[in-house]
Design a protein around this motif. Structure first.
Motif, PDB file in Angstrom:
ATOM      1  N   LEU A 163       0.926  -1.383   0.050  1.00 21.62           N
ATOM      2  CA  LEU A 163       0.033   0.107  -0.153  1.00 21.62           C
ATOM      3  C   LEU A 163       0.827   1.272   0.106  1.00 21.62           C
ATOM      4  CD1 LEU A 163      -2.649  -1.272   2.247  1.00 21.62           C
ATOM      5  CD2 LEU A 163      -3.011  -0.983  -0.073  1.00 21.62           C
ATOM      6  N   THR A 222     -10.091   3.761   9.890  1.00 19.11           N
ATOM      7  CA  THR A 222     -10.550   2.652   8.914  1.00 19.11           C
ATOM      8  C   THR A 222     -10.561   1.593   9.726  1.00 19.11           C
ATOM      9  OG1 THR A 222      -9.616   1.545   7.305  1.00 19.11           O
ATOM     10  CG2 THR A 222      -7.972   2.467   8.802  1.00 19.11           C
ATOM     11  N   PHE A 227      -3.104   0.687   6.904  1.00 17.18           N
ATOM     12  CA  PHE A 227      -2.517   1.569   6.045  1.00 17.18           C
ATOM     13  C   PHE A 227      -1.545   2.498   6.774  1.00 17.18           C
ATOM     14  CE2 PHE A 227      -6.631   0.803   4.515  1.00 17.18           C
ATOM     15  CZ  PHE A 227      -6.542   0.429   3.196  1.00 17.18           C
ATOM     16  N   PHE A 271     -13.864   4.962   7.031  1.00 17.36           N
ATOM     17  CA  PHE A 271     -13.447   4.074   5.866  1.00 17.36           C
ATOM     18  C   PHE A 271     -13.554   2.246   6.241  1.00 17.36           C
ATOM     19  CE2 PHE A 271     -10.684   7.672   4.583  1.00 17.36           C
ATOM     20  CZ  PHE A 271     -11.237   7.682   3.439  1.00 17.36           C
ATOM     21  N   GLU A 273     -13.664  -1.580   4.052  1.00 16.57           N
ATOM     22  CA  GLU A 273     -13.095  -2.380   3.008  1.00 16.57           C
ATOM     23  C   GLU A 273     -14.214  -3.164   2.124  1.00 16.57           C
ATOM     24  OE1 GLU A 273     -10.530  -5.796   3.281  1.00 16.57           O
ATOM     25  OE2 GLU A 273     -10.354  -4.890   5.242  1.00 16.57           O
ATOM     26  N   LEU A 295     -11.988   2.468   1.462  1.00 15.82           N
ATOM     27  CA  LEU A 295     -10.466   2.488   1.366  1.00 15.82           C
ATOM     28  C   LEU A 295     -10.045   1.223   1.214  1.00 15.82           C
ATOM     29  CD1 LEU A 295      -8.421   4.606   1.496  1.00 15.82           C
ATOM     30  CD2 LEU A 295      -7.877   4.078   3.767  1.00 15.82           C
ATOM     31  N   ASP A 296      -9.640   0.723   0.236  1.00 15.35           N
ATOM     32  CA  ASP A 296      -9.205  -0.631  -0.164  1.00 15.35           C
ATOM     33  C   ASP A 296      -8.095  -1.294   0.168  1.00 15.35           C
ATOM     34  OD1 ASP A 296      -9.188  -3.211  -1.428  1.00 15.35           O
ATOM     35  OD2 ASP A 296     -10.606  -2.557  -3.016  1.00 15.35           O
ATOM     36  N   SER A 316      -8.412   5.016  -6.871  1.00 17.36           N
ATOM     37  CA  SER A 316      -9.629   5.188  -6.247  1.00 17.36           C
ATOM     38  C   SER A 316      -9.533   5.649  -4.643  1.00 17.36           C
ATOM     39  CB  SER A 316     -10.428   4.073  -6.463  1.00 17.36           C
ATOM     40  OG  SER A 316     -11.019   3.738  -7.706  1.00 17.36           O
ATOM     41  N   ASN A 317      -8.476   4.989  -4.209  1.00 18.91           N
ATOM     42  CA  ASN A 317      -8.022   5.192  -2.571  1.00 18.91           C
ATOM     43  C   ASN A 317      -7.661   6.523  -2.502  1.00 18.91           C
ATOM     44  OD1 ASN A 317      -8.755   2.467  -1.719  1.00 18.91           O
ATOM     45  ND2 ASN A 317      -6.720   1.956  -1.880  1.00 18.91           N
ATOM     46  N   ASN A 320     -10.720   8.931  -2.866  1.00 18.35           N
ATOM     47  CA  ASN A 320     -11.582   8.788  -1.649  1.00 18.35           C
ATOM     48  C   ASN A 320     -10.854   9.531  -0.421  1.00 18.35           C
ATOM     49  OD1 ASN A 320     -13.237   7.260  -3.106  1.00 18.35           O
ATOM     50  ND2 ASN A 320     -12.887   5.417  -2.343  1.00 18.35           N
TER      51      ASN A 320
END
Length: 328
Positions: A163, A222, A227, A271, A273, A295-296, A316-317, A320
């Motif tokens: 990540l 999250t 992360f 967030f 997943e 938040l993937d 995309s993260n 977001n």
């Protein structure tokens, strides 16, 4: 009358030698290039390593993964069939400590070319809070546990290196080197593909740096504390509801702490997943009047993912995060 044509002994010996040489060459080609199709047979433990193998190996490799789309990697159980398939691979890519079942299967596989991604870039310990990686100054005996639930005296290292595009690029270099070693006949292609991928990851890092430079808040909440590397790279504070296991239930005290953090740090979003329940995130959001968003952690790609591959989901993260943090 049947006439038998005699083949000179020297010619016959030459033909036999030629046949043996051809068989040896074919066997050699198969060994260097993997299976009967001439491709290197690569087994990856989960999506981030599968993605690297496919991008670096391209047409020279046949890549399979132990973790099917939609399966939460941390909970993976290995079937006997998968264990057997693992032992037949030319190269195995995994990340030690992320999936205990994989660690055990790899140790028993006997595969010669095994790459542990955890050895390709330095791992660090990240707590569920980005504000405090150790004990509280006023309560040194009450240090935050890490995402595995250990106290910091015995904290485990965070495996989520993919990540952080910079650390992921370091892993990519190691995977490329492993493919070169396993299949030296295509080393030049692996080297070229690795260079192109590293350049793309470097560009992605710049996108994150620029995109998260000026924000109204630096804190995000999250459900899955995956992360830590991303937060550290871009000067953010990660507040995890649960630890490395997204299905674990947070304590009432933790939920109360997060409500206070959300108010103090002007957090707007909680967030969750795609591969885990959003129940806890929605519960906290409801209690605090916050929004929810995805938040993937990119442990797998499914039809619910906000993108078709690593780069699309990471972008995309970023969008977001920019929305949640209030990009200026």
């Amino acid at each position: 009358m049947n006439v038998r044509r005699l083949i000179p002994a020297a010619a016959l010996a030459g033909a036999v030698a030629l046949g043996a040489t051809t068989l040896t060459a074919c066997a050699g080609a198969g060994a260097a290039g993997g299976g009967a199709d001439g491709k290197l047979d690569v087994m990856a433990s989960f999506y981030p390593l599968q993605f690297l193998a496919e991008r670096i190996g391209k047409d020279h490799v046949k890549v399979a993964t132990l973790t099917k789309p939609g399966v939460e990697p941390h909970d993976l159980e290995i079937t006997p069939k998968q264990t057997g398939r693992l032992g037949e691979a030319d190269v195995v890519l995994y990340l030690k400590s992320l999936q205990p079942a994989v660690d055990k299967a790899v140790a028993q596989s006997g595969v010669k070319n095994v790459v542990d991604a955890a050895t390709l870039t330095p791992l660090e310990v990240h707590g569920t809070s980005g504000h405090d990686h150790g004990a509280d100054a006023d309560h040194p005996e009450e240090g935050h546990g890490d995402e595995h639930g250990h106290s910091h005296g015995e904290a485990a290292e965070d495996p989520h290196v993919w990540l952080d595009p910079v650390k992921y690029a370091e892993v990519a270099k190691g995977v490329g080197a492993a493919l070169e070693k396993a299949d030296p006949g295509h080393a030049a292609d692996y080297r070229k593909n690795t260079g192109e991928l590293v350049a793309q990851l470097t560009a992605l890092n710049t996108e994150f740096e620029d995109g998260l430079k000026n924000t109204a808040t630096r804190t995000f909440i999250t459900t899955h504390a995956a992360f830590g590397y991303l937060a550290e790279r871009y000067g953010l504070d990660q507040e995890g509801i649960s630890g490395v296991d997204p299905e674990s239930e947070p304590s009432p005290a933790r939920m109360k702490d997060l409500q206070a953090v959300a108010k103090k740090e002007n957090v707007s979003t909680v967030f969750f997943e795609t591969l885990a329940s959003d129940k806890t995130a929605k519960s906290l959001a409801s209690d605090t009047g916050l929004k929810t968003d995805v938040l993937d952690p990119l442990e797998g790609i499914t039809d619910k993912s906000q993108g078709a591959d690593y780069f699309e989901v990471m972008r995309s993260n970023l969008k977001n995060l920019q929305k949640a943090l209030g990009t200026k």
